[in-house]
Design a protein around this motif. Structure first.
Motif, PDB file in Angstrom:
ATOM      1  N   PHE A 107      13.513  -2.968  -2.379  1.00 25.76           N
ATOM      2  CA  PHE A 107      13.387  -1.518  -2.407  1.00 25.76           C
ATOM      3  C   PHE A 107      12.156  -1.043  -1.642  1.00 25.76           C
ATOM      4  CE2 PHE A 107      16.458  -2.213  -5.647  1.00 25.76           C
ATOM      5  CZ  PHE A 107      17.323  -1.158  -5.454  1.00 25.76           C
ATOM      6  N   TYR A 108      11.129  -1.880  -1.628  1.00 26.69           N
ATOM      7  CA  TYR A 108       9.984  -1.584  -0.779  1.00 26.69           C
ATOM      8  C   TYR A 108       9.854  -2.690   0.255  1.00 26.69           C
ATOM      9  CZ  TYR A 108       8.333   1.587  -4.496  1.00 26.69           C
ATOM     10  OH  TYR A 108       8.225   2.581  -5.425  1.00 26.69           O
ATOM     11  N   ARG A 109       9.422  -2.304   1.446  1.00 28.39           N
ATOM     12  CA  ARG A 109       9.089  -3.300   2.462  1.00 28.39           C
ATOM     13  C   ARG A 109       7.599  -3.575   2.332  1.00 28.39           C
ATOM     14  NH1 ARG A 109      11.757  -5.784   6.533  1.00 28.39           N
ATOM     15  NH2 ARG A 109      13.690  -5.048   5.631  1.00 28.39           N
ATOM     16  N   ARG A 154       0.842  -1.199   0.000  1.00 31.49           N
ATOM     17  CA  ARG A 154       0.000   0.000   0.000  1.00 31.49           C
ATOM     18  C   ARG A 154       0.869   1.237   0.000  1.00 31.49           C
ATOM     19  NH1 ARG A 154      -1.934  -2.423   4.434  1.00 31.49           N
ATOM     20  NH2 ARG A 154      -3.536  -3.974   3.984  1.00 31.49           N
ATOM     21  N   PHE A 155       0.435   2.256  -0.743  1.00 33.28           N
ATOM     22  CA  PHE A 155       1.051   3.582  -0.634  1.00 33.28           C
ATOM     23  C   PHE A 155      -0.039   4.518  -0.129  1.00 33.28           C
ATOM     24  CE2 PHE A 155       3.356   1.540  -4.166  1.00 33.28           C
ATOM     25  CZ  PHE A 155       4.630   1.563  -3.633  1.00 33.28           C
ATOM     26  N   GLY A 156      -0.050   4.791   1.158  1.00 37.62           N
ATOM     27  CA  GLY A 156      -1.141   5.576   1.706  1.00 37.62           C
ATOM     28  C   GLY A 156      -2.447   4.837   1.461  1.00 37.62           C
ATOM     29  N   PRO A 183      -1.683  -4.240 -17.716  1.00 40.82           N
ATOM     30  CA  PRO A 183      -1.705  -2.849 -18.195  1.00 40.82           C
ATOM     31  C   PRO A 183      -0.812  -1.961 -17.327  1.00 40.82           C
ATOM     32  CG  PRO A 183      -3.930  -3.665 -17.693  1.00 40.82           C
ATOM     33  CD  PRO A 183      -2.973  -4.694 -17.223  1.00 40.82           C
ATOM     34  N   ASN A 184      -0.517  -0.761 -17.802  1.00 40.69           N
ATOM     35  CA  ASN A 184       0.258   0.191 -17.019  1.00 40.69           C
ATOM     36  C   ASN A 184      -0.417   0.457 -15.685  1.00 40.69           C
ATOM     37  OD1 ASN A 184       2.610   0.829 -18.384  1.00 40.69           O
ATOM     38  ND2 ASN A 184       1.480   2.118 -19.840  1.00 40.69           N
ATOM     39  N   GLY A 185       0.378   0.520 -14.617  1.00 45.28           N
ATOM     40  CA  GLY A 185      -0.162   0.787 -13.297  1.00 45.28           C
ATOM     41  C   GLY A 185      -0.727  -0.445 -12.621  1.00 45.28           C
ATOM     42  N   ALA A 186      -0.525  -1.628 -13.228  1.00 46.79           N
ATOM     43  CA  ALA A 186      -1.080  -2.852 -12.656  1.00 46.79           C
ATOM     44  C   ALA A 186      -0.341  -3.274 -11.394  1.00 46.79           C
ATOM     45  CB  ALA A 186      -1.029  -3.982 -13.680  1.00 46.79           C
ATOM     46  N   GLY A 187       0.867  -2.749 -11.187  1.00 52.30           N
ATOM     47  CA  GLY A 187       1.628  -3.095  -9.985  1.00 52.30           C
ATOM     48  C   GLY A 187       2.814  -4.007 -10.244  1.00 52.30           C
ATOM     49  N   LYS A 188       3.211  -4.119 -11.516  1.00 50.18           N
ATOM     50  CA  LYS A 188       4.304  -5.039 -11.861  1.00 50.18           C
ATOM     51  C   LYS A 188       5.634  -4.560 -11.285  1.00 50.18           C
ATOM     52  CE  LYS A 188       3.617  -4.334 -16.261  1.00 50.18           C
ATOM     53  NZ  LYS A 188       2.554  -3.310 -16.249  1.00 50.18           N
ATOM     54  N   THR A 189       5.948  -3.284 -11.526  1.00 48.85           N
ATOM     55  CA  THR A 189       7.216  -2.761 -11.006  1.00 48.85           C
ATOM     56  C   THR A 189       7.218  -2.753  -9.486  1.00 48.85           C
ATOM     57  OG1 THR A 189       7.543  -1.418 -12.981  1.00 48.85           O
ATOM     58  CG2 THR A 189       8.744  -0.761 -11.030  1.00 48.85           C
ATOM     59  N   THR A 190       6.059  -2.493  -8.906  1.00 48.91           N
ATOM     60  CA  THR A 190       5.963  -2.524  -7.446  1.00 48.91           C
ATOM     61  C   THR A 190       6.284  -3.920  -6.919  1.00 48.91           C
ATOM     62  OG1 THR A 190       4.284  -0.807  -7.548  1.00 48.91           O
ATOM     63  CG2 THR A 190       4.453  -2.027  -5.500  1.00 48.91           C
ATOM     64  N   LEU A 191       5.785  -4.942  -7.614  1.00 49.88           N
ATOM     65  CA  LEU A 191       6.113  -6.318  -7.231  1.00 49.88           C
ATOM     66  C   LEU A 191       7.629  -6.515  -7.244  1.00 49.88           C
ATOM     67  CD1 LEU A 191       5.497  -9.393  -6.835  1.00 49.88           C
ATOM     68  CD2 LEU A 191       5.360  -9.546  -9.333  1.00 49.88           C
ATOM     69  N   VAL A 215      -3.671   0.938  -3.086  1.00 52.34           N
ATOM     70  CA  VAL A 215      -3.192  -0.435  -2.971  1.00 52.34           C
ATOM     71  C   VAL A 215      -2.593  -0.827  -4.317  1.00 52.34           C
ATOM     72  CG1 VAL A 215      -3.790  -2.783  -2.338  1.00 52.34           C
ATOM     73  CG2 VAL A 215      -5.062  -0.874  -1.366  1.00 52.34           C
ATOM     74  N   ALA A 216      -1.262  -0.827  -4.407  1.00 53.33           N
ATOM     75  CA  ALA A 216      -0.595  -1.095  -5.683  1.00 53.33           C
ATOM     76  C   ALA A 216      -0.540  -2.585  -5.972  1.00 53.33           C
ATOM     77  CB  ALA A 216       0.811  -0.502  -5.670  1.00 53.33           C
ATOM     78  N   VAL A 217      -0.342  -3.386  -4.929  1.00 52.52           N
ATOM     79  CA  VAL A 217      -0.373  -4.835  -5.068  1.00 52.52           C
ATOM     80  C   VAL A 217      -1.295  -5.355  -3.980  1.00 52.52           C
ATOM     81  CG1 VAL A 217       0.945  -6.976  -4.936  1.00 52.52           C
ATOM     82  CG2 VAL A 217       1.976  -4.964  -5.996  1.00 52.52           C
TER      83      VAL A 217
HETATM   84  N1  ADP Z   1       6.564   4.836  -4.424  1.00 52.76           N
HETATM   85  C1  ADP Z   1       5.266   4.948  -4.758  1.00 52.76           C
HETATM   86  N2  ADP Z   1       4.479   5.834  -4.119  1.00 52.76           N
HETATM   87  C2  ADP Z   1       3.193   5.953  -4.440  1.00 52.76           C
HETATM   88  N3  ADP Z   1       2.581   5.249  -5.388  1.00 52.76           N
HETATM   89  C3  ADP Z   1       3.311   4.357  -6.081  1.00 52.76           C
HETATM   90  C4  ADP Z   1       4.695   4.153  -5.801  1.00 52.76           C
HETATM   91  N4  ADP Z   1       5.169   3.195  -6.647  1.00 52.76           N
HETATM   92  C5  ADP Z   1       4.134   2.845  -7.396  1.00 52.76           C
HETATM   93  N5  ADP Z   1       3.010   3.514  -7.085  1.00 52.76           N
HETATM   94  C6  ADP Z   1       1.697   3.339  -7.676  1.00 52.76           C
HETATM   95  O1  ADP Z   1       1.421   1.977  -7.711  1.00 52.76           O
HETATM   96  C7  ADP Z   1       0.719   1.642  -8.887  1.00 52.76           C
HETATM   97  C8  ADP Z   1       1.453   0.548  -9.612  1.00 52.76           C
HETATM   98  O2  ADP Z   1       2.607   1.074 -10.199  1.00 52.76           O
HETATM   99  P1  ADP Z   1       3.690   0.188 -10.946  1.00 52.76           P
HETATM  100  O3  ADP Z   1       4.025  -0.951 -10.095  1.00 52.76           O
HETATM  101  O4  ADP Z   1       4.814   1.070 -11.345  1.00 52.76           O
HETATM  102  O5  ADP Z   1       2.896  -0.290 -12.241  1.00 52.76           O
HETATM  103  P2  ADP Z   1       3.423  -1.053 -13.524  1.00 52.76           P
HETATM  104  O6  ADP Z   1       4.879  -1.294 -13.376  1.00 52.76           O
HETATM  105  O7  ADP Z   1       2.623  -2.310 -13.557  1.00 52.76           O
HETATM  106  O8  ADP Z   1       3.094  -0.178 -14.689  1.00 52.76           O
HETATM  107  C9  ADP Z   1       0.616   2.918  -9.709  1.00 52.76           C
HETATM  108  O9  ADP Z   1      -0.688   3.456  -9.502  1.00 52.76           O
HETATM  109  C10 ADP Z   1       1.651   3.805  -9.118  1.00 52.76           C
HETATM  110  O10 ADP Z   1       1.278   5.148  -9.226  1.00 52.76           O
END
Ligand code: ADP
Ligand code: MG
Lengths: 428, 277
Positions: free
Chosen positions: B67-69, B27-29, B52-60, B32-34
């Motif tokens: 990099f994230y806890r 969660r970011f505030g 799709p973009n914003g699905a949470g892949k990079t967050t995973l 819920v990214a994942v």
């Molecule tokens: N450090 C962060 N702080 C706040 N929101 C974030 C952060 N990192 C990612 N997000 C949000 O999490 C969601 C997923 O992002 P991301 O994982 O980059 O998507 P993807 O890589 O699948 O395109 C997005 O809505 C993005 O704005």
């Protein structure tokens, strides 16, 4: 091809010319039997010697390249070669330079003033080399570097007064004090983003200065500390009236006493220190540690992803840099015999930072050249006392505009070429 | 007999997947990214993560590489028959302790360092150990010189694999976009990882570069005995080389399976093409 030609010209004509120009004020005028003698020819000798030396070094390099197999880094033969072999020409050029610097005080016509000035330059070279690790390599902005310089100086002065610590033991002692201080300051700050360091170091330096001024009973306050022991050479003292158990140098040698002897000795000490540090840093830069520092500077996130412990690496850079300032401080205290807080103001931090930035952020040769410029220029401009700072500032601005990468931009070492002993081969 | 010695249990651990993600939430505030994501990736295979973009892949990826806890959930990596709890490691331990390496969606090279030096930074741990921090290196002891020469050899081989040897001495920032992406992969491989996480490695490549990358990636898992987790938008590439595809949308897994199966999945088609279909 044009590039290669230009760098060749720079090497053979440019650098010798620049060095000659810098040195000529001392060479032109000589103290003769009846007043100053003007010797217009003296700089020409230096110029000829430098150009000749460069040509010789290039010729030797070419020869070395021609003799070595240039296509052998494929396969296992790499393993047998020293990864850090140096070219012959470079080695010879370095040796010639060292000999020249060692002989400098004994050259005819070199008097007290140039040697003293050269000693000052070398102190700033040492400080610049230390700060270049922190700012140039590790990419940490340190605005209070002078604090470690002060700690080294006062550390030696106090240890000398309290426990009779000699100068030679004072060097590692001051380095240690400065490093411990760096650890205590850096540990809480370097965990955070690197940017915070600039502010904290600024505050730390001011804190140190205020403590030095106000802790009268220990530091002597604004009046400072005097009577600090000068360096001696295996029990041989360079003073007129040596302590018990020491021999005076002039008696030992059977010559007339002169303070010039001590000045030359001090010059040789700082030359030795700077030479050792310069060589050590050259090595360090190519080691995994030096490389890791630069990686952290370039991209912290990527560095972490490769398993680098960024906090620890930064702390190490900060401590190594501080310990060099501590050594410089110890030498400064022993040279002056007297220190006061006035010598450790914010201006000093700025001057050292200017040496590093002007030198090209991370370039060691650049630090040497910049220290020469920044210490010598104000001296040369003494006649223009009123406009000195103005000209000084203008000169810095001019250099930064003309060469924004600093005076000397250090090229990346070609490690594969180094592995084959091909270092220094001109890129063409 | 303890539980660990039991043959049946050993058999299970031996077959355990390389990576196990269990109920991961980030969660970011309020965002819920994942969201309660569970998945696994096998050694010797390419597991693609699409969405799709914003699905949470990079967050995973950022959770997997320290990099994230994670806000909740557990991450396990199988190494030498032992599951390592990633969620308890410190940031810089992911590469060394767990053997996870990654590349970045926005390329992150050490721009001013040479191409070869970039790869050498990936070899930091063995080289640092050989130089005993600094001592053996400063003294140029034989043990260090040998280890350093070995390191150079490894780096040279890696650069040769990604066709960058000719540029070894150039600053990384001077490379073309495609070459920079390849250098990032070589640098990640220098850490000798068990799991390689690639975040959009084909983005910005021209078709021929993309093809070369595909065949290079396809051979990688067996050659280096590692698993690959691949985020990629180029569906041709994903479907061509992946063993397993996981589809994310709004931080949740909506489908999983072989490339062929996923392509037929109505939920996937809907997520990609919207409600209209
Ligand atoms: N450090 C962060 N702080 C706040 N929101 C974030 C952060 N990192 C990612 N997000 C949000 O999490 C969601 C997923 O992002 P991301 O994982 O980059 O998507 P993807 O890589 O699948 O395109 C997005 O809505 C993005 O704005
Ligand atoms: Mg992304």
């Amino acid at each position: 091809m044009a590039m290669a030609c230009k760098s060749w010209l720079l090497r053979v004509i440019g650098w010798p010319l620049l060095l000659t120009l810098l040195a000529s004020p001392f060479l032109l005028l000589q103290m003769g039997a009846n007043g100053l003698v003007y010797r217009w020819y003296a700089p020409l000798w230096l110029l000829a010697a430098l150009v000749g030396g460069q040509l010789l070094s290039i010729a030797l390099q070419r020869l070395h390249v021609a003799l070595s197999d240039t296509k052998l880094w494929r396969g296992n033969r790499l393993r047998r070669l020293s990864p850090m072999a140096k070219g012959w020409g470079q080695r010879l050029g370095g040796m010639a330079l060292i000999l020249l610097l060692l002989a400098l005080p004994f050259l005819p016509g070199v008097g007290r003033y140039p040697i003293d000035l050269a000693t000052s330059v070398l102190i700033y070279v040492l400080l610049g080399l230390g700060l270049t690790i922190v700012v140039g390599w590790a990419g940490l902005l340190d605005l209070g570097y002078v604090a470690f310089y002060a700690l080294g100086a006062y550390g030696y002065a106090l240890a000398n007064q309290l426990w009779g610590l000699s100068f030679w033991w004072g060097l590692p002692f001051s380095a240690l004090i400065a490093a411990v201080a760096a650890l205590l300051v850096g540990l809480p700050v370097l965990r955070l983003r690197g940017d915070y360091l600039a502010i904290v170091t600024l505050g730390f330096a001011e804190m140190v200065r205020l403590v030095l001024i106000n802790w009268q009973s220990v530091t002597g306050g604004p009046a400072g500390l005097g009577g600090i022991a000068r360096p001696s050479l295996f029990g041989i003292s360079f003073s007129n009236s040596p302590n018990a158990g020491q021999i005076a140098f002039h008696e030992w040698l059977g010559v007339e006493f002169s303070t010039l002897q001590r000045i030359v000795f001090l010059y040789l000490i700082i030359l030795l220190l700077v030479g050792m540090v310069y060589g050590a840093l050259r090595r360090l830069r190519r080691l995994p540690l030096g490389l890791a520092w630069e990686a952290v500077r370039e991209d912290e996130v990527a560095a972490v992803s490769l398993g680098l412990n960024v906090t620890r690496l930064r702390l190490a850079a900060y401590m190594v840099g501080a310990s060099l300032a501590g050594i410089a401080g110890c030498f400064f205290a022993a040279r002056q015999g007297f220190i006061s807080p006035e010598s450790f103001t914010f201006n000093e931090s700025v001057l050292v930072l200017a040496v590093v930035v002007l030198g090209g952020l991370g370039s060691q040769a650049g630090v040497v050249l910049a220290a020469m410029l920044l210490v010598l220029l104000p001296e040369l401009l003494r006649d223009l006392a009123d406009y000195r700072l103005l000209l000084f500032g203008a000169a810095i601005v001019w250099v930064m505009v003309k060469r924004p990468g600093g005076l000397i931009r250090q090229p990346r070492p070609d490690l594969l070429a180094a592995a084959q002993g091909r270092v220094g081969e001109e890129a063409s | 007999m303890s539980l660990v010695d039991c043959p049946a249990v050993q058999a299970v651990t031996a077959a355990a997947p390389l990576l196990r993600v269990e109920h991961l939430t980030m969660r970011f505030g309020g965002l819920v990214a994942v969201n309660d994501l569970s998945l696994s990736a096998a050694a010797g295979q390419i597991t693609a993560v699409i969405g799709p973009n914003g699905a949470g892949k990079t967050t995973l990826f950022n959770c997997l590489t320290g990099f994230y806890r994670p806000s909740a959930g557990q991450l396990w990596l199988q190494r030498d028959g032992q599951p390592i709890p990633l969620h308890r490691l410190h940031r810089h331990q992911f590469a060394a302790r767990a053997g996870i390496a990654r590349t970045f969606q926005n390329i992150r090279l050490f721009g001013q360092l040479s191409v070869l030096e970039n790869v050498l930074v990936g070899l930091h741990r063995p080289l640092m150990r050989a130089s005993l921090g600094c001592v053996a290196g400063m003294l140029r002891l034989k043990s260090f010189r040998r280890a350093y020469a070995d390191g150079l050899m490894t780096a040279v081989q890696l650069l040769e694999e990604v066709d960058l040897l000719a540029d070894a001495a150039r600053p990384a920032e001077e490379l073309s976009y495609g070459a920079q992406r390849r250098l990032e992969i070589a640098r990640a491989l220098a850490t000798n990882p068990r799991l390689l996480c690639l975040d959009e490695p084909a983005a910005g490549l021209n078709p021929s570069e993309g093809k070369a990358l595909a065949s290079y990636l396809r051979a990688l898992p067996t050659r280096r005995q590692l698993g690959i987790l691949l985020i990629e938008h180029d569906m041709g590439l994903v479907m061509g080389i992946s063993d397993q595809v996981i589809v994310l949308d709004h931080g949740q897994k909506i489908a999983e399976g072989t490339p062929a199966a996923v392509q037929q999945n109505p939920a996937v088609i809907k997520a990609y093409l919207g409600e209209a279909v």
